[in-house]
Write an enzyme that holds these catalytic residues in place. Sequence first.
Site, PDB file in Angstrom:
ATOM      1  N   CYS A 125       0.848  -1.200   0.000  1.00  0.00           N
ATOM      2  CA  CYS A 125       0.000   0.000   0.000  1.00  0.00           C
ATOM      3  C   CYS A 125       0.888   1.257   0.000  1.00  0.00           C
ATOM      4  O   CYS A 125       1.781   1.362  -0.839  1.00  0.00           O
ATOM      5  CB  CYS A 125      -0.973  -0.052   1.177  1.00  0.00           C
ATOM      6  SG  CYS A 125      -2.333   1.135   1.089  1.00  0.00           S
ATOM      7  N   ASP A 183      -7.916  -3.724  -7.756  1.00  0.00           N
ATOM      8  CA  ASP A 183      -7.575  -2.698  -6.772  1.00  0.00           C
ATOM      9  C   ASP A 183      -8.141  -1.358  -7.219  1.00  0.00           C
ATOM     10  O   ASP A 183      -7.672  -0.784  -8.203  1.00  0.00           O
ATOM     11  CB  ASP A 183      -6.053  -2.622  -6.637  1.00  0.00           C
ATOM     12  CG  ASP A 183      -5.601  -1.642  -5.562  1.00  0.00           C
ATOM     13  OD1 ASP A 183      -6.434  -0.866  -5.056  1.00  0.00           O
ATOM     14  OD2 ASP A 183      -4.397  -1.663  -5.239  1.00  0.00           O
ATOM     15  N   HIS A 214      -7.121  -4.847  -3.493  1.00  0.00           N
ATOM     16  CA  HIS A 214      -6.178  -4.104  -2.676  1.00  0.00           C
ATOM     17  C   HIS A 214      -6.029  -4.812  -1.331  1.00  0.00           C
ATOM     18  O   HIS A 214      -6.996  -5.349  -0.784  1.00  0.00           O
ATOM     19  CB  HIS A 214      -6.682  -2.677  -2.454  1.00  0.00           C
ATOM     20  CG  HIS A 214      -5.685  -1.794  -1.788  1.00  0.00           C
ATOM     21  ND1 HIS A 214      -4.567  -1.322  -2.431  1.00  0.00           N
ATOM     22  CD2 HIS A 214      -5.637  -1.307  -0.522  1.00  0.00           C
ATOM     23  CE1 HIS A 214      -3.863  -0.577  -1.599  1.00  0.00           C
ATOM     24  NE2 HIS A 214      -4.494  -0.545  -0.435  1.00  0.00           N
TER      25      HIS A 214
END
Length: 245
Positions: A125, A183, A214
Amino acid sequence: MIIQTETVDIPTPTGTMRTYVYRPVAEGRYPAVIFYSEIFQQTAPIARSAAIMAGHGFVVLVPEVFHELNPIGTVLAYDDAGKDKGNQDKFSKPLADHDSDTQAMLSFLDERDYFNGHAGSMGVCIGGHLAFRAALNPRIQAASCLYATDLHSNTLPADDADQTLARCGDVKGELMMIWGRQDPHVPDANRADINRALREAGCNFTWHEFNGQHAFMRDEGERYDAELALNAYRLSVDLFRRTLN
């Protein structure tokens, strides 16, 4: 490998940075991987990821990425309040301060007799972005960047010329970019923009896209995909064993 853990406080130009160190118990000199967390800092899933990597023969450092903005030891919850605070921190900390954090960790490693002098970076991330950012430092020989956010948007605090993707041509090591096609934070068009920038800059990189969401690495919550996570760990271990030994 059996591993051991310790907690150290590393001085940086912007304050003390709590850092968690995972490393093999067996004596020897090992390559290091700086593992950058999500906005939530070192949660239980991040700690498990670091332990997995250390167990493959690496010294793994997990810094508190927003140490200037939180009390030492802060871990944000995977809830709306934690997400809001983490995103506020992400958009408050200048990218240049992450650069000095990386250098501080490299200096710390240089003083350890268990470090072999070779270092890489890894993250998920925002940590994927920071792993990429760390590779602007010529000491970082390889970076595993998992679903890196904010690379394409140029929205983190820095001048346009100092945005991470704008400087991708400065990366001397090897990049590995890993994405989930589902994502929403980095959609198809934005991934294509990143890929194009890396190609135009002549970067040494590999590119992997999986049918995943994600945070598919996070082993808590409904988005976790164990098979994809194992593949990503394998790819990362292979990258670092090839480049750091």
